[in-house]
Design a protein around this motif. Structure first.
Motif, PDB file in Angstrom:
ATOM      1  N   TYR A 188       3.245  -0.225 -10.502  1.00  0.00           N
ATOM      2  CA  TYR A 188       2.615  -1.322  -9.765  1.00  0.00           C
ATOM      3  C   TYR A 188       3.478  -2.585  -9.807  1.00  0.00           C
ATOM      4  O   TYR A 188       3.586  -3.314  -8.813  1.00  0.00           O
ATOM      5  N   GLN A 193       1.049   4.070  -3.146  1.00  0.00           N
ATOM      6  CA  GLN A 193       0.578   5.437  -2.944  1.00  0.00           C
ATOM      7  C   GLN A 193       1.696   6.477  -2.979  1.00  0.00           C
ATOM      8  O   GLN A 193       1.419   7.671  -3.079  1.00  0.00           O
ATOM      9  N   GLU A 228      -8.407  -5.512   0.890  1.00  0.00           N
ATOM     10  CA  GLU A 228      -7.217  -4.743   0.512  1.00  0.00           C
ATOM     11  C   GLU A 228      -7.442  -4.006  -0.805  1.00  0.00           C
ATOM     12  O   GLU A 228      -6.943  -2.887  -0.985  1.00  0.00           O
ATOM     13  N   ARG A 260      -9.272  -0.785  -0.024  1.00  0.00           N
ATOM     14  CA  ARG A 260      -8.365   0.258   0.476  1.00  0.00           C
ATOM     15  C   ARG A 260      -7.499   0.809  -0.652  1.00  0.00           C
ATOM     16  O   ARG A 260      -7.239   2.012  -0.718  1.00  0.00           O
ATOM     17  N   PHE A 261      -7.060  -0.075  -1.516  1.00  0.00           N
ATOM     18  CA  PHE A 261      -6.231   0.323  -2.651  1.00  0.00           C
ATOM     19  C   PHE A 261      -6.992   1.270  -3.576  1.00  0.00           C
ATOM     20  O   PHE A 261      -6.454   2.290  -4.028  1.00  0.00           O
ATOM     21  N   SER A 295      -7.984   4.756  -1.503  1.00  0.00           N
ATOM     22  CA  SER A 295      -6.839   5.598  -1.151  1.00  0.00           C
ATOM     23  C   SER A 295      -6.180   6.216  -2.378  1.00  0.00           C
ATOM     24  O   SER A 295      -5.553   7.275  -2.286  1.00  0.00           O
ATOM     25  N   HIS A 304       0.832  -1.206   0.000  1.00  0.00           N
ATOM     26  CA  HIS A 304       0.000   0.000   0.000  1.00  0.00           C
ATOM     27  C   HIS A 304       0.869   1.260   0.000  1.00  0.00           C
ATOM     28  O   HIS A 304       0.579   2.230  -0.717  1.00  0.00           O
ATOM     29  N   ARG A 305       1.919   1.239   0.802  1.00  0.00           N
ATOM     30  CA  ARG A 305       2.789   2.412   0.899  1.00  0.00           C
ATOM     31  C   ARG A 305       3.513   2.676  -0.420  1.00  0.00           C
ATOM     32  O   ARG A 305       3.617   3.830  -0.862  1.00  0.00           O
TER      33      ARG A 305
END
Length: 280
Positions: free
Chosen positions: A72, A59, A167, A170-171, A174, A55-56
């Motif tokens: 990615y 983003q 997940e 959230r991906f 965010s 995730h970090r």
């Protein structure tokens, strides 16, 4: 009398030996069980760290000019490297799970394994944009010679994939305000919707899958709500995509804070009504 005592001792000796064997078996079972529980917790912890890392990285791109698919894929490669720590742990556990021992201790292994599959499938999605297959997961749990650490079950595989939808939610949310984030959120929304539909037919056969389907439904609704809000907000402007992305980012920030304040206000109202009812 002495003869009687001697005969009792000799007759009870095989019984005592049997109980010594039972005690050794139980001690071995409990010790092995505790080791596997600890290992499963370590694997769960490492899997969560791998997910947070992905995730970090997604983003916060190192190169702002890098195209999205390449970014990615680079993030996924770092995720794979992190997951190798878990694969090394499973390699060390292979002697503990030889033969039919895996089936005896499956309940202790499953929680960490499902978390690992969730992290692995997230990295695979970033890399390929698809679900990881059963055989691909099993290959990560094998020696270089092709010997399985333990047999992967369909239930653990599906339950791990079901956790992936959280997940992906959230991906999508965010990154919805980032460049290309609106399009990616739409793709993720359609992907999660297909996953939910495909898993639905398997709920009667996989224990706990129905519970996870309810969580998947909630994740899908969150993606749809966010995508709808951004679509409506974006339709108010006829601007270039670059400027529109900035407006969407501001809209997401305001929408999130407004939602938080509204929920807090509602909680206050409910608390006030409860106090009034109590006073009455």
């Amino acid at each position: 009398m002495a003869t009687t005592t001697t005969s009792l001792s000799s007759s009870s000796s095989p019984v005592l030996q049997s109980f010594d064997t039972f005690r050794a078996d139980l001690d071995d079972y409990n010790d092995r069980r505790e080791r596997l529980i600890k290992a499963s917790r370590d694997i769960t912890n490492l899997s969560k760290k791998a997910i947070f890392l992905l995730h970090r990285l997604v983003q916060n791109p190192a190169d702002a000019n890098e195209d999205q698919p390449t970014h990615y894929k680079k993030a996924a490669q770092q995720g794979y490297e992190k997951l190798r720590e878990i694969q090394d742990l499973y390699a060390k556990l292979q002697p503990e799970l030889e033969g039919d021992k895996y089936w005896r201790y499956q309940r202790q292994v499953s929680p960490g394994l499902q978390e690992y599959i969730e992290a692995l499938s997230f990295a695979h999605y970033l890399d390929h944009g698809t679900l990881i297959t059963f055989d691909e997961v099993q290959k990560t749990l094998m020696t270089a010679d092709g010997v399985k650490f333990f047999p992967l079950t369909v239930s653990d595989y599906l339950l791990g994939l079901s956790d992936l939808t959280g997940e992906l939610m959230r991906f999508a949310i965010s990154g919805i305000a980032n460049k290309g984030g609106r399009q990616k959120a739409s793709e993720v929304c359609a992907f999660v919707r297909r996953c939910k539909a495909d898993f639905e037919g398997l709920t009667p056969y996989i224990r706990d899958l129905r519970k996870k389907q309810s969580v998947t439904t909630q994740s899908l609704e969150k993606i749809e709500d966010a995508a709808y809000a951004i679509f409506v907000r974006s339709s108010e402007y006829d601007l270039p995509p670059e400027i529109l992305d900035d407006i969407v980012a501001q809209s997401v920030s305001n929408y999130s804070s407004h939602t938080y304040e509204t929920r807090g206000h509602r909680r206050d109202l409910h608390a006030g009504s409860d106090d009034e009812n109590g006073a009455i």
